[in-house]
Design an enzyme around this catalytic site. Structure first.
Site, mmCIF file in Angstrom:
data_model
loop_
_atom_site.group_PDB
_atom_site.id
_atom_site.type_symbol
_atom_site.label_atom_id
_atom_site.label_comp_id
_atom_site.label_asym_id
_atom_site.label_seq_id
_atom_site.Cartn_x
_atom_site.Cartn_y
_atom_site.Cartn_z
ATOM 1 C CE1 TYR A 163 -3.977 -2.006 -0.173
ATOM 2 C CE2 TYR A 163 -2.856 -3.388 1.432
ATOM 3 C CZ TYR A 163 -3.883 -3.201 0.519
ATOM 4 O OH TYR A 163 -4.797 -4.204 0.278
ATOM 5 C CB CYS A 336 -7.219 -20.284 10.852
ATOM 6 S SG CYS A 336 -6.807 -19.680 9.202
ATOM 7 C CB CYS A 343 -11.460 -14.554 5.575
ATOM 8 S SG CYS A 343 -10.123 -15.708 5.237
ATOM 9 C CB ALA A 413 -23.898 -29.563 5.720
HETATM 10 N N1 FMN Z 1 -3.950 -6.533 6.813
HETATM 11 C C1 FMN Z 1 -3.870 -5.197 7.006
HETATM 12 O O1 FMN Z 1 -2.818 -4.712 7.388
HETATM 13 N N2 FMN Z 1 -4.955 -4.382 6.792
HETATM 14 C C2 FMN Z 1 -6.159 -4.871 6.389
HETATM 15 O O2 FMN Z 1 -7.125 -4.103 6.234
HETATM 16 C C3 FMN Z 1 -6.261 -6.265 6.186
HETATM 17 N N3 FMN Z 1 -7.429 -6.828 5.784
HETATM 18 C C4 FMN Z 1 -7.560 -8.186 5.794
HETATM 19 C C5 FMN Z 1 -8.831 -8.756 5.586
HETATM 20 C C6 FMN Z 1 -9.016 -10.126 5.728
HETATM 21 C C7 FMN Z 1 -10.388 -10.709 5.574
HETATM 22 C C8 FMN Z 1 -7.909 -10.950 6.044
HETATM 23 C C9 FMN Z 1 -8.093 -12.419 6.257
HETATM 24 C C10 FMN Z 1 -6.659 -10.402 6.187
HETATM 25 C C11 FMN Z 1 -6.457 -9.026 6.080
HETATM 26 N N4 FMN Z 1 -5.205 -8.443 6.296
HETATM 27 C C12 FMN Z 1 -5.119 -7.081 6.434
HETATM 28 C C13 FMN Z 1 -4.007 -9.286 6.476
HETATM 29 C C14 FMN Z 1 -3.899 -9.823 7.898
HETATM 30 O O3 FMN Z 1 -3.667 -8.787 8.809
HETATM 31 C C15 FMN Z 1 -2.776 -10.857 8.002
HETATM 32 O O4 FMN Z 1 -1.568 -10.278 7.637
HETATM 33 C C16 FMN Z 1 -3.009 -12.069 7.123
HETATM 34 O O5 FMN Z 1 -4.342 -12.528 7.252
HETATM 35 C C17 FMN Z 1 -2.071 -13.199 7.481
HETATM 36 O O6 FMN Z 1 -2.116 -13.496 8.843
HETATM 37 P P1 FMN Z 1 -2.952 -14.747 9.431
HETATM 38 O O7 FMN Z 1 -2.358 -15.987 8.834
HETATM 39 O O8 FMN Z 1 -2.783 -14.650 10.906
HETATM 40 O O9 FMN Z 1 -4.367 -14.573 8.998
#
Ligand code: FMN
Length: 691
Positions: A163, A336, A343, A413
């Site tokens: 970003y 998860c 998601c 289900a």
């Molecule tokens: N990361 C951000 O920094 N800003 C966001 O707005 C953002 N939106 C996300 C929306 C969704 C539905 C998911 C699943 C992830 C998003 N992420 C966002 C990334 C997560 O913060 C994280 O880096 C990513 O899911 C990997 O970590 P995890 O394996 O713990 O899910």
């Protein structure tokens, strides 16, 4: 993990942070409040909101909140009240999409450091002029000031994942030659200016987290060493914590998909922590991505790789992941599985985010809990109903008079329906024809990188008895045996679709279920043709290219697989596997965040993928097919697997209908067309609630 820690002046009771997630339902304060309330009550030390745009042109899409807007004020109020009432803490993520913004959102041309085409937003942004840069810095400052005034406990600057702030730091997207770009030092200027503006506006004691890219995984971008130097500069400039992100939307190396080994990116964060230590900058480092159990988090913390662990999707799957573990019940955690289907894939569009294995996620207000779940702070004594008959545990006693319901089929289900019914106090008996519960999740769990699907089964194996559900496996229940129940939920799933293959006596032909049952034997054959190339066929091919098909991968094997599939050149050896599809795309039905990675994994092993082909007949040498251009082609094969879709298994439903027993049909048994597990789990929740 359960050692208190601090981010600046913010004291946290332990080391697990719920990572930022844009949810697409931020404009619904009731849903947002209920969603956050459960996660705060479930024990997240700190929750980071989804990205909130600091101005309109920085918005990631129509469903993003823009700081200062009425919708933002309402959402912030609801979220803060919910989190603080539950004893939690909430950080606001300050976000600007830069070249990842979409012109169609507000009719504003995306702004970025330089006009570099973005394959993600399919546009070329305008290069920001000095006034626009100054205004953007002011907007970050304004958003931070407002966050503090509204009562947020911290802010997080979104400076990773490609970003705007990351775009300034990257040599791939910052082509400027002025104060804001031209060399590594000037590429650091904008991230540091954002931090300074935010720090200044929020005040000296207000906690500021900086989400920093540890490695962009984009060709031509700045090397990780440049980000380590930026980390040191940010720490020196007053960041209270660095949350290490990884990869961009445009990366060709997966970072969040199931096929990424657990904790794979922790070394990137650990390297930054080590560099900070070398420079005597004692700023905490937060690690993230694909850490989906508190066991992995504990290992990373104990090894000193990071100071905090951020988990995002694991809190979708189970809001009480921390509470259950601290209560000594990790076996009750709904894990998860990194499928991304409800998601990340939804967050890329506009549909409200939820979770495949937890269809209540995002719908907590619409589906309130009646029985306290395990690990809630004010929950009932745990295990109290474990060995008790349905409905007789203390948590369920007030419902004991409700008539019993049978659930037939223990796939997604049926499992979800049984859990939902039981959590509403309905006595449930769950019948399953196979020796174990899980349905098609048992097949998925064999695929490389998908072993976590078996964790879902482990969760239900513990959660259902806790709720008092009686489970009868190995019983293909007949309609006549179900007359004593007030209602039957038919969740008998699907059967493989059979196709007519002329000459099928020439070669062994098996359906996908038989193939999943004997992958090693198939792998030993020189040639296997798979007719059909949807998600199941792609999974099957991935299973067949595994060196040890069907056997659980060790961590070492998973790391080797990932390196083989994503760091080398495409495979040239023909794996002997051919996927054949008549119409549509290979892997159609797999979500956009995962399909490209799944196909890349197959390409790395040289799996052949052909579309637009029609099978004419089988010979003893293989399949004769007509190709897309009409000519005939022989696909050498020693066996043919049919993975050409599924049909509803309706036998039980027909029997119940004939007998006049009340029943509902859900999941694949209701409709096999476009069946996916997201729908199956959601229907289980909806049916279990409605009865
Ligand atoms: N990361 C951000 O920094 N800003 C966001 O707005 C953002 N939106 C996300 C929306 C969704 C539905 C998911 C699943 C992830 C998003 N992420 C966002 C990334 C997560 O913060 C994280 O880096 C990513 O899911 C990997 O970590 P995890 O394996 O713990 O899910």
């Amino acid at each position: 993990m359960f050692t208190p820690g601090a981010i600046g002046t913010l004291n946290l009771p332990h080391r697990i942070v719920m990572g930022s997630m844009h949810l697409n339902f931020e404009s619904d304060p009731r849903a947002l409040g209920a969603f956050y309330a459960e996660r705060a009550a479930g024990g997240a030390a700190l929750i980071v909101t989804g990205g909130t745009a600091v101005n309109r042109e920085g918005s990631g899409g129509r469903t993003y909140l823009v700081s200062g807007s009425g919708a933002f004020q309402e959402a912030a109020g609801a979220a803060l009240e919910a989190v603080h009432d539950a004893g939690g803490r909430l950080a606001l993520q300050l976000f600007h999409a830069g070249r990842y913004a979409f012109e169609e959102t507000y009719g504003l041309r995306p702004l970025a450091p330089s006009p570099v085409w973005s394959a993600y937003s399919r546009s070329t942004p305008a290069a920001m002029n000095p006034e626009q840069i100054a205004q953007t810095l002011e907007d970050f400052a304004g958003a931070a000031r407002l966050a503090r005034e509204l009562g947020f406990d911290a802010v997080e600057i979104m400076g990773s994942e490609g970003y705007l702030v990351n775009q300034f730091a990257s040599a791939a997207t910052n082509l400027r030659d002025d104060d804001w770009g031209g060399d590594a030092v000037r590429r650091r200027a904008f991230p540091l200016a954002v931090l300074a503006a935010v720090r200044d506006a929020a005040g000296p004691g207000f906690p500021v987290i900086f989400r920093l890219s540890g490695d962009d995984l984009v060709p031509g971008s700045s090397p990780p060493a440049e980000y380590a130097a930026l980390a040191t500069a940010l720490a020196a400039a007053g960041a209270d914590a660095l949350n290490i992100g990884i990869g961009w939307h445009e990366s060709q190396i997966p970072t969040v998909q199931a096929l990424v080994p657990h904790g794979h990116w922790l070394p990137v964060a650990a390297r930054i922590k080590a560099v900070l230590a070398e420079h005597a900058c004692p700023v905490p480092v937060i690690g993230s991505n694909r850490i989906n159990s508190l066991g992995q988090a504990e290992a990373a913390l104990a090894a000193g790789q990071v100071d905090f662990v951020s988990m995002a999707r694991p809190f979708l799957a189970d809001p009480r992941i921390v509470a259950k573990s601290s209560a000594g019940r990790p076996e009750l955690v709904n894990t998860c599985i990194a499928c991304n289907e409800a998601c990340i894939d939804r967050s890329l569009g506009t549909e409200p985010v939820s979770c495949l294995v937890n269809p209540r996620a995002g719908r907590e207000a619409a589906y309130p809990l009646e029985v306290q779940p395990a690990g809630m702070r004010s929950g009932p004594a745990e295990g109290s109903s474990r060995s008790a008959p349905a409905g007789s545990g203390p948590a369920l006693s007030r419902f004991a008079a409700r008539p019993a319901v049978a659930v037939a089929g223990a796939g997604p289900a049926g499992l979800q329906a049984a859990a939902t019914l039981a959590s509403h106090g309905v006595p449930v008996v769950l019948f399953e024809a196979e020796p174990g519960i899980g349905g098609q999740f048992l097949l998925a769990g064999k695929v490389p990188g998908k072993a976590d699907f078996l964790e879902t089964i482990r969760y239900f194996e513990h959660e259902l008895p806790r709720l008092g559900v009686r489970i009868r496996t190995g019983v293909r229940v007949q309609a006549a045996e179900l007359t004593g129940f007030s209602h039957v939920v038919v969740a008998t799933g699907v059967l493989p679709r059979t196709v007519t293959l002329p000459g099928r006596e020439m070669l062994p032909v098996l359906d996908y279920r038989a193939a999943f049952a004997a992958p090693a034997a198939l792998r030993a054959l020189p040639g296997v043709a798979v007719v059909g190339a949807g998600g199941i066929a792609v999974d099957l091919a991935h299973l067949l290219i595994s060196p040890t098909p069907g056997r659980p991968e060790t961590a070492q094997q998973a790391a080797e697989r990932f390196a083989r599939e994503f760091s080398g050149p495409p495979g040239t050896d023909h794996a002997g596997i051919t996927l054949l599809r008549r119409g549509g795309r290979i892997g159609a039905g797999i979500g956009p965040s995962t399909r490209w990675a799944a196909l890349q994994a197959l390409r790395s092993a040289g799996v052949r993928m052909l579309t637009g082909v029609t099978v004419r007949y089988l010979t003893d040498a293989g399949l004769l097919v007509s190709g897309p251009e009409g000519g005939d082609l022989l696909i050498p094969a020693d066996a043919v697997v049919v993975a050409a879709g599924q049909v509803e298994n309706t036998e039980l439903a027909r029997g119940l209908q004939a007998q006049g027993t009340a029943f509902s049909v859900i999941g694949g048994a209701a409709s096999a067309a476009g069946l996916n597990a997201v729908r199956a789990f959601a229907e289980g929740l909806e049916c279990g609630t409605a009865l």
